[in-house]
Design an enzyme around this catalytic site. Structure first.
Site, PDB file in Angstrom:
ATOM      1  CE  LYS A  41      31.063 -26.590   4.962  1.00 53.90           C
ATOM      2  NZ  LYS A  41      29.746 -26.888   5.545  1.00 53.90           N
ATOM      3  CG  ASP A  69      28.568 -24.056   7.475  1.00 52.22           C
ATOM      4  OD1 ASP A  69      28.207 -24.199   8.658  1.00 52.22           O
ATOM      5  OD2 ASP A  69      28.176 -24.807   6.557  1.00 52.22           O
ATOM      6  CD  GLU A  95      25.242 -22.723   6.533  1.00 49.14           C
ATOM      7  OE1 GLU A  95      24.902 -23.891   6.269  1.00 49.14           O
ATOM      8  OE2 GLU A  95      25.685 -21.931   5.673  1.00 49.14           O
ATOM      9  CD  GLU A 124      23.309 -27.699   7.253  1.00 50.66           C
ATOM     10  OE1 GLU A 124      23.754 -28.838   7.051  1.00 50.66           O
ATOM     11  OE2 GLU A 124      23.909 -26.664   6.926  1.00 50.66           O
ATOM     12  CG  ASP A 147      18.056 -30.396   4.054  1.00 52.00           C
ATOM     13  OD1 ASP A 147      19.279 -30.337   3.857  1.00 52.00           O
ATOM     14  OD2 ASP A 147      17.380 -31.401   3.769  1.00 52.00           O
ATOM     15  CG  HIS A 174      21.806 -27.555   3.597  1.00 50.04           C
ATOM     16  ND1 HIS A 174      21.416 -28.886   3.563  1.00 50.04           N
ATOM     17  CD2 HIS A 174      23.159 -27.555   3.690  1.00 50.04           C
ATOM     18  CE1 HIS A 174      22.487 -29.646   3.664  1.00 50.04           C
ATOM     19  NE2 HIS A 174      23.555 -28.878   3.742  1.00 50.04           N
ATOM     20  CB  ALA A 175      21.622 -27.250  -2.012  1.00 54.64           C
ATOM     21  N   GLY A 176      23.458 -29.495  -1.707  1.00 56.91           N
ATOM     22  CA  GLY A 176      24.670 -30.288  -1.793  1.00 56.91           C
ATOM     23  C   GLY A 176      24.313 -31.761  -1.660  1.00 56.91           C
TER      24      GLY A 176
END
Length: 265
Positions: A41, A69, A95, A124, A147, A174-176
Site C-alpha cells: 500500500k 496500491d 492499482e 474493484e 469484484d 480484487h478480494a479480501g
C-alpha cells in the site's frame, strides 16, 4: 486447477502503518509459506513509500513480484510523478492510482507509465460492465480487477470476463474483506477453465482475514487457490457468527454499544 490451484498474491504483509519489524516478520513468514507475489500500500508519504518499497524488495528479492496500491489517493499528474519515483523497485502495477470513475485519467497514467514497464490495475470500484468497456476501449488498464460484490450478479461479471478476453487483458480479481475471497474464487477459476486458458500475468488477491466465519472457507495451498469441492457459492456463514455479529442485537455489538454508551433510537 485441481492439481496446482490458481495463483494468488498476498496483501497482508504491507499495509500502511506497519512498523519495519512487522513488515519483516510478515514477509519472512509469507516467503516461508511459498508466497511469491506481494502488494504494498502506498500514497500517504513519498519518502515512507520509498523506504517501505525498498525494504519489501530487499526482503522478497529481485525475482518475486511486487505490486503497488494507492487506493485512489492521487490526481493524475501526481500519480505519474509519484509512481515514477517508485519505478526503481520494479512494480508490476500501480492499482487505483486515481478516482475509479476517471477513465481518461487512468488512460493518461497508463500511457505515461508504460515506458517504465509499470501497468495500471483497476476495477474493484467499477459497478457495471459499461465502465469496464470504456476502460478497455480507452486502453486505461493493463490488469482488470473484477469484484464479486461490486458488480451486480454473476452474469455481469461474466460479461466483463468475456470483454477482457476480447481485449487480451489479464483478469486479477480484487478480494479480501468478508467473504470476497470465497466468492471470487469461483469466477477466476471459471475464467481460466472456460475463457482465458492462460495464467500469464494472472493472479487473484488473497487476504487472510475473517475466513473463520464461513462454513466453506477458501483453501490456499502453496500460495494458490484450490478449487472448492462443496456445492454452492462458498458464502454461507456460520450461524454462531451471524448471531454474534447481528446489528444491533448481537453479542459483539451489545458489548461495543454498552462500552461506548451509544444509544439507538
Amino acid at each position: 486447477m485441481l492439481t496446482h490451484g490458481y495463483p494468488a498474491y498476498t496483501t497482508s504483509c504491507a499495509w500502511l502503518g506497519y512498523s519495519d519489524q512487522q513488515l519483516k516478520q510478515l514477509c519472512t513468514k509469507a516467503l516461508k509459506d511459498g508466497w511469491t507475489r506481494f502488494k504494498v500500500k502506498v500514497g500517504t508519504d513519498l519518502q515512507d513509500d520509498i523506504h517501505r518499497c525498498r525494504l519489501i524488495r530487499e526482503m522478497i528479492g529481485p525475482d518475486n513480484i511486487l505490486m503497488l496500491d494507492a487506493n485512489q489517493r492521487w490526481e493524475v499528474k501526481e500519480a505519474i510523478e509519484w509512481v515514477t519515483k517508485l519505478a526503481e523497485f520494479k512494480p508490476l502495477w500501480i492499482e487505483e492510482p486515481t478516482s475509479p470513475d476517471d477513465i481518461l485519467g487512468h488512460a493518461a497514467i497508463s500511457k505515461a507509465l508504460a515506458p517504465l514497464g509499470i501497468g495500471v490495475a483497476t476495477g474493484e470500484q467499477c459497478h457495471n460492465k459499461v465502465i469496464f468497456k470504456q476502460l478497455l476501449q480507452a486502453k486505461a488498464l493493463s490488469y482488470l480487477q473484477i469484484d464479486s460484490c461490486r458488480l451486480g450478479s454473476v452474469n455481469e461479471n461474466l460479461a466483463v470476463l468475456l470483454m477482457a478476453k476480447k481485449f487480451q487483458i489479464p483478469v486479477c480479481p480484487h478480494a479480501g474483506g468478508v467473504g470476497l475471497c470465497e466468492l471470487v474464487q469461483h469466477l477466476i477459476l471459471f475464467d481460466y477453465i472456460a475463457i482465458s486458458g492462460s495464467l500469464e500475468n494472472r493472479m487473484c488477491e488473497y487476504v487472510d482475514h475473517l475466513h473463520e466465519h464461513f462454513k466453506y472457507p477458501v483453501i490456499i495451498r502453496k500460495a494458490c487457490y484450490m478449487p472448492p469441492q462443496d456445492a454452492g457459492y462458498s458464502t454461507e456463514m456460520k450461524e454462531d457468527s451471524t448471531r454474534k455479529y447481528q446489528f444491533p442485537q448481537g453479542e459483539v455489538w451489545q458489548k461495543l454499544l454498552s462500552g461506548h454508551k451509544i444509544y439507538l433510537h
